[in-house]
Enzyme design. Structure first.
Site, PDB file in Angstrom:
ATOM      1  N   ASP A 121      29.153  30.348  43.211  1.00 13.86           N
ATOM      2  CA  ASP A 121      29.874  30.418  41.933  1.00 13.86           C
ATOM      3  C   ASP A 121      29.812  29.095  41.157  1.00 13.86           C
ATOM      4  O   ASP A 121      30.280  29.033  40.024  1.00 13.86           O
ATOM      5  CB  ASP A 121      31.338  30.825  42.159  1.00 13.86           C
ATOM      6  CG  ASP A 121      31.458  32.276  42.594  1.00 13.86           C
ATOM      7  OD1 ASP A 121      30.486  33.031  42.438  1.00 13.86           O
ATOM      8  OD2 ASP A 121      32.530  32.647  43.091  1.00 13.86           O
ATOM      9  N   ARG A 139      36.826  37.146  31.818  1.00 12.93           N
ATOM     10  CA  ARG A 139      37.167  37.756  33.103  1.00 12.93           C
ATOM     11  C   ARG A 139      37.640  36.706  34.093  1.00 12.93           C
ATOM     12  O   ARG A 139      38.382  37.026  35.019  1.00 12.93           O
ATOM     13  CB  ARG A 139      35.939  38.441  33.700  1.00 12.93           C
ATOM     14  CG  ARG A 139      35.494  39.652  32.943  1.00 12.93           C
ATOM     15  CD  ARG A 139      34.330  40.291  33.626  1.00 12.93           C
ATOM     16  NE  ARG A 139      34.685  40.627  35.014  1.00 12.93           N
ATOM     17  CZ  ARG A 139      33.877  41.236  35.854  1.00 12.93           C
ATOM     18  NH1 ARG A 139      32.672  41.577  35.472  1.00 12.93           N
ATOM     19  NH2 ARG A 139      34.270  41.520  37.075  1.00 12.93           N
ATOM     20  N   CYS A 180      24.792  45.182  40.088  1.00 14.93           N
ATOM     21  CA  CYS A 180      25.505  44.267  39.205  1.00 14.93           C
ATOM     22  C   CYS A 180      24.487  43.266  38.684  1.00 14.93           C
ATOM     23  O   CYS A 180      23.389  43.150  39.221  1.00 14.93           O
ATOM     24  CB  CYS A 180      26.624  43.659  40.042  1.00 14.93           C
ATOM     25  SG  CYS A 180      27.166  42.031  39.708  1.00 14.93           S
ATOM     26  N   LYS A 213      41.458  33.396  40.349  1.00 12.03           N
ATOM     27  CA  LYS A 213      41.249  34.843  40.169  1.00 12.03           C
ATOM     28  C   LYS A 213      40.929  35.505  41.510  1.00 12.03           C
ATOM     29  O   LYS A 213      41.506  36.535  41.854  1.00 12.03           O
ATOM     30  CB  LYS A 213      40.091  35.046  39.189  1.00 12.03           C
ATOM     31  CG  LYS A 213      39.419  36.392  39.276  1.00 12.03           C
ATOM     32  CD  LYS A 213      38.258  36.528  38.315  1.00 12.03           C
ATOM     33  CE  LYS A 213      36.912  36.073  38.838  1.00 12.03           C
ATOM     34  NZ  LYS A 213      36.193  36.995  39.703  1.00 12.03           N
ATOM     35  N   ASN A 214      40.010  34.914  42.262  1.00 13.65           N
ATOM     36  CA  ASN A 214      39.546  35.586  43.478  1.00 13.65           C
ATOM     37  C   ASN A 214      40.553  35.523  44.628  1.00 13.65           C
ATOM     38  O   ASN A 214      40.361  36.167  45.654  1.00 13.65           O
ATOM     39  CB  ASN A 214      38.185  35.024  43.915  1.00 13.65           C
ATOM     40  CG  ASN A 214      37.080  35.446  42.951  1.00 13.65           C
ATOM     41  OD1 ASN A 214      37.296  36.313  42.107  1.00 13.65           O
ATOM     42  ND2 ASN A 214      35.910  34.831  43.074  1.00 13.65           N
ATOM     43  N   ARG A 232      24.455  43.939  45.568  1.00 11.38           N
ATOM     44  CA  ARG A 232      25.816  43.855  46.081  1.00 11.38           C
ATOM     45  C   ARG A 232      26.308  45.138  46.762  1.00 11.38           C
ATOM     46  O   ARG A 232      27.288  45.757  46.319  1.00 11.38           O
ATOM     47  CB  ARG A 232      26.782  43.429  44.966  1.00 11.38           C
ATOM     48  CG  ARG A 232      26.386  42.110  44.332  1.00 11.38           C
ATOM     49  CD  ARG A 232      27.361  41.656  43.304  1.00 11.38           C
ATOM     50  NE  ARG A 232      28.576  41.113  43.880  1.00 11.38           N
ATOM     51  CZ  ARG A 232      29.578  40.629  43.164  1.00 11.38           C
ATOM     52  NH1 ARG A 232      29.493  40.613  41.852  1.00 11.38           N
ATOM     53  NH2 ARG A 232      30.667  40.158  43.746  1.00 11.38           N
TER      54      ARG A 232
HETATM   55  N1  EPU Z   1      26.873  41.971  51.080  1.00  6.77           N
HETATM   56  C1  EPU Z   1      26.240  43.000  51.745  1.00  6.77           C
HETATM   57  N2  EPU Z   1      27.008  44.025  52.227  1.00  6.77           N
HETATM   58  C2  EPU Z   1      28.353  44.064  52.061  1.00  6.77           C
HETATM   59  C3  EPU Z   1      28.990  43.020  51.380  1.00  6.77           C
HETATM   60  C4  EPU Z   1      28.224  41.983  50.908  1.00  6.77           C
HETATM   61  O1  EPU Z   1      25.013  43.009  51.914  1.00  6.77           O
HETATM   62  O2  EPU Z   1      28.974  45.034  52.517  1.00  6.77           O
HETATM   63  C5  EPU Z   1      26.080  40.840  50.569  1.00  6.77           C
HETATM   64  C6  EPU Z   1      26.139  40.697  49.043  1.00  6.77           C
HETATM   65  O3  EPU Z   1      25.210  41.556  48.414  1.00  6.77           O
HETATM   66  C7  EPU Z   1      25.830  39.233  48.859  1.00  6.77           C
HETATM   67  C8  EPU Z   1      26.495  38.587  50.095  1.00  6.77           C
HETATM   68  O4  EPU Z   1      26.665  39.642  51.035  1.00  6.77           O
HETATM   69  O5  EPU Z   1      24.445  39.058  48.927  1.00  6.77           O
HETATM   70  C9  EPU Z   1      27.834  37.922  49.844  1.00  6.77           C
HETATM   71  O6  EPU Z   1      28.649  38.800  49.115  1.00  6.77           O
HETATM   72  P1  EPU Z   1      30.225  38.851  49.275  1.00  6.77           P
HETATM   73  O7  EPU Z   1      30.595  40.208  49.764  1.00  6.77           O
HETATM   74  O8  EPU Z   1      30.707  37.692  50.049  1.00  6.77           O
HETATM   75  O9  EPU Z   1      30.687  38.728  47.772  1.00  6.77           O
HETATM   76  P2  EPU Z   1      31.931  39.479  47.133  1.00  6.77           P
HETATM   77  O10 EPU Z   1      33.009  39.550  48.131  1.00  6.77           O
HETATM   78  O11 EPU Z   1      31.483  40.715  46.462  1.00  6.77           O
HETATM   79  C10 EPU Z   1      33.125  37.308  46.284  1.00  6.77           C
HETATM   80  C11 EPU Z   1      33.595  36.793  44.969  1.00  6.77           C
HETATM   81  C12 EPU Z   1      32.389  36.417  44.116  1.00  6.77           C
HETATM   82  C13 EPU Z   1      31.584  35.352  44.861  1.00  6.77           C
HETATM   83  C14 EPU Z   1      31.192  35.869  46.245  1.00  6.77           C
HETATM   84  C15 EPU Z   1      30.475  34.870  47.105  1.00  6.77           C
HETATM   85  C16 EPU Z   1      35.673  37.983  44.660  1.00  6.77           C
HETATM   86  C17 EPU Z   1      36.450  39.003  43.913  1.00  6.77           C
HETATM   87  N3  EPU Z   1      34.405  37.814  44.314  1.00  6.77           N
HETATM   88  O12 EPU Z   1      32.332  38.453  45.986  1.00  6.77           O
HETATM   89  O13 EPU Z   1      32.888  35.876  42.901  1.00  6.77           O
HETATM   90  O14 EPU Z   1      30.433  35.023  44.143  1.00  6.77           O
HETATM   91  O15 EPU Z   1      32.367  36.302  46.951  1.00  6.77           O
HETATM   92  O16 EPU Z   1      31.259  33.742  47.278  1.00  6.77           O
HETATM   93  O17 EPU Z   1      36.210  37.311  45.532  1.00  6.77           O
HETATM   94  C18 EPU Z   1      32.806  35.278  40.651  1.00  6.77           C
HETATM   95  O18 EPU Z   1      33.988  34.935  40.736  1.00  6.77           O
HETATM   96  O19 EPU Z   1      32.081  34.983  39.645  1.00  6.77           O
HETATM   97  C19 EPU Z   1      32.199  36.034  41.735  1.00  6.77           C
HETATM   98  C20 EPU Z   1      31.089  36.758  41.584  1.00  6.77           C
END
Ligand code: EPU
Length: 418
Positions: A305, A397, A117, A22-23, A122
């Site tokens: 995850d 999802r 969330c 998915k991701n 996030r």
């Molecule tokens: N963060 C910030 N600022 C930002 C972006 C992120 O502070 O601008 C923080 C977040 O709050 C978190 C950390 O950085 O504490 C890591 O977040 P990241 O941005 O890497 O997560 P994401 O890109 O929103 C993706 C996956 C998630 C997975 C995370 C971590 C997708 C669509 N989602 O989320 O997947 O947990 O990376 O590996 O790729 C899931 O599939 O269940 C899922 C939640």
């Protein structure tokens, strides 16, 4: 509203095939926004989140066709909008992935700012700071981010942390910017590497994906692509835990064990037998489980995850395990539900101490997010008696046909209308 019913206590046996990730599929579908012709993806999982991103792209005037058999065609030749509305972003935060590509292709984007969330606040400040560094103007009004730029220009982007979707968003924007961009520390997840490969196939000039620094030489034009989505490493890891927690023997096929290094190491430490081939994982658990210490970390560390799934496995280990969540500040919500099934787990801040060796007993439990739902299903497989997991939409999802796949392995699991 649907719920999942599980009669626990049956060891899983047999073979199960992993679906596309998915991701990885989400950013690849969005990447089609960067070009004006038909892009084709194979191995796209049939999931709620995939339908949501498809719906969002359609609202932007993009043609999204389900060709069957996991094939999807996305054509942004008639791109006519630049807005991601609140109704969609609130159901799926990954919708924010359209921000960078829309600014790059249309010169502007209006995307609802995602709220908090279940697993954490996030924020997306790093996506926005990166876009600003690329020359975009950004204004927040009425809950929407409005970003615009005549043409983005390359920049040195220093992220506060290696955000996965942030890296993907900025990589897509920078692919069409004028000049060179450097992103550091970039996320190193396989899904980021997969996106970089596709962008390069489209004509982008990206180097270093998979390392801490990604360099992008902007180009003026990108072309349509065809690509097969990589296997879902979290689904594979979840089936590995399912095999272990039921003392079963399962061969997981169509997967990439090389994307699962940290998970395989932890399972072996816990006493699970794992044999990795190039695209298969044979998982067997005969002896007692040993407790482990685990700290979640960005790739190649142990994935957040997989944290909930490992936590439930450790409830069956002989001894005390310590599980530290470092990525999201509220990702131990499954613990309270596991306690209702007989688990003995103490939580302090972001650390769960699991006192293993307590038998689980079936109960009515509620899923709070995607991976927490998977953990409750795993608990149900190991528990004596009947477990009913409500709010199954979280599961849908991110796990394709999970009850069918588990049933083929011998699990007693079915879906019911509540
Ligand atoms: N963060 C910030 N600022 C930002 C972006 C992120 O502070 O601008 C923080 C977040 O709050 C978190 C950390 O950085 O504490 C890591 O977040 P990241 O941005 O890497 O997560 P994401 O890109 O929103 C993706 C996956 C998630 C997975 C995370 C971590 C997708 C669509 N989602 O989320 O997947 O947990 O990376 O590996 O790729 C899931 O599939 O269940 C899922 C939640």
């Amino acid at each position: 509203m649907q719920r999942m019913v599980i009669e626990g206590g049956y060891p899983l046996r047999g073979q199960v095939a992993v679906s596309g990730a998915k991701n990885a599929a989400l950013p690849l579908m969005v990447a089609a926004l960067l070009t004006d012709g038909p892009c084709e993806l194979a191995n796209v999982p049939a999931l709620g989140d995939i339908r949501t991103i498809g719906g969002l792209l359609q609202q932007l005037g993009v043609r999204v066709e389900d060709l069957g058999g996991g094939k999807v065609r996305v054509n942004a030749a008639r791109l006519s909008g630049y807005e991601a509305p609140y109704e969609l972003v609130k159901t799926m935060r990954a919708s924010v992935l359209v921000l960078g590509p829309l600014v790059a292709r249309c010169g502007q984007a209006r995307v609802s700012l995602p709220g908090g969330c279940a697993i954490g606040a996030r924020p997306i400040d790093q996506h926005l700071a990166g876009l600003q560094a690329l020359g975009a103007e950004i204004k927040l009004e009425h809950g929407y981010i409005h970003a615009w730029a005549r043409r983005l220009r390359g920049a040195d982007i220093r992220l506060r942390l290696p955000t996965v979707t942030g890296t993907e968003n900025l990589m897509m924007a920078a692919a069409l910017a004028a000049g060179r961009t450097r992103i550091t520390p970039a996320a190193r997840e396989p899904e980021v590497v997969c996106l970089a490969e596709v962008l390069n196939r489209m004509g982008a000039r990206i180097r270093g994906a998979g390392s801490e620094t990604i360099e992008i030489e902007g180009v003026a034009h990108l072309s349509p692509f065809q690509h097969t989505v990589i296997p879902d490493r979290i689904e594979a890891g979840t089936f590995a835990v399912a095999a272990a927690i039921t003392a079963g023997e399962v061969t997981i096929t169509h997967c990439r064990p090389d994307h699962l290094g940290a998970v395989i190491r932890k399972l072996r430490q816990a006493g699970v037998e794992v044999e990795a081939g190039p695209t298969t994982l044979a998982v067997r658990c005969k002896g007692p489980l040993r407790p482990v210490r685990v700290t979640t970390a960005p790739y190649p560390g142990f994935p957040t995850d997989m944290q909930a799934q490992l936590t439930v496995l450790m409830t069956q280990a002989e001894g005390i395990s310590v599980i530290r969540e470092t990525i999201f500040e509220n990702r131990l919500m499954h613990v309270a539900e596991l306690r209702r099934m007989g688990a003995h787990i103490a939580v302090r801040g972001q650390v769960a101490t699991v006192y293993g060796g307590t038998p689980l007993s079936g109960a009515e439990v509620m899923a709070t997010d995607l991976r927490a739902s998977a953990c409750l299903i795993l608990a149900g497989l190991a528990a004596q008696g009947r477990t009913v997991v409500s709010r199954v939409y979280h599961l849908d999802r991110g796990y394709e046909a999970i009850e069918e796949k588990l049933a083929l392995l011998g699990a007693r699991i079915w879906r019911e209308r509540a």
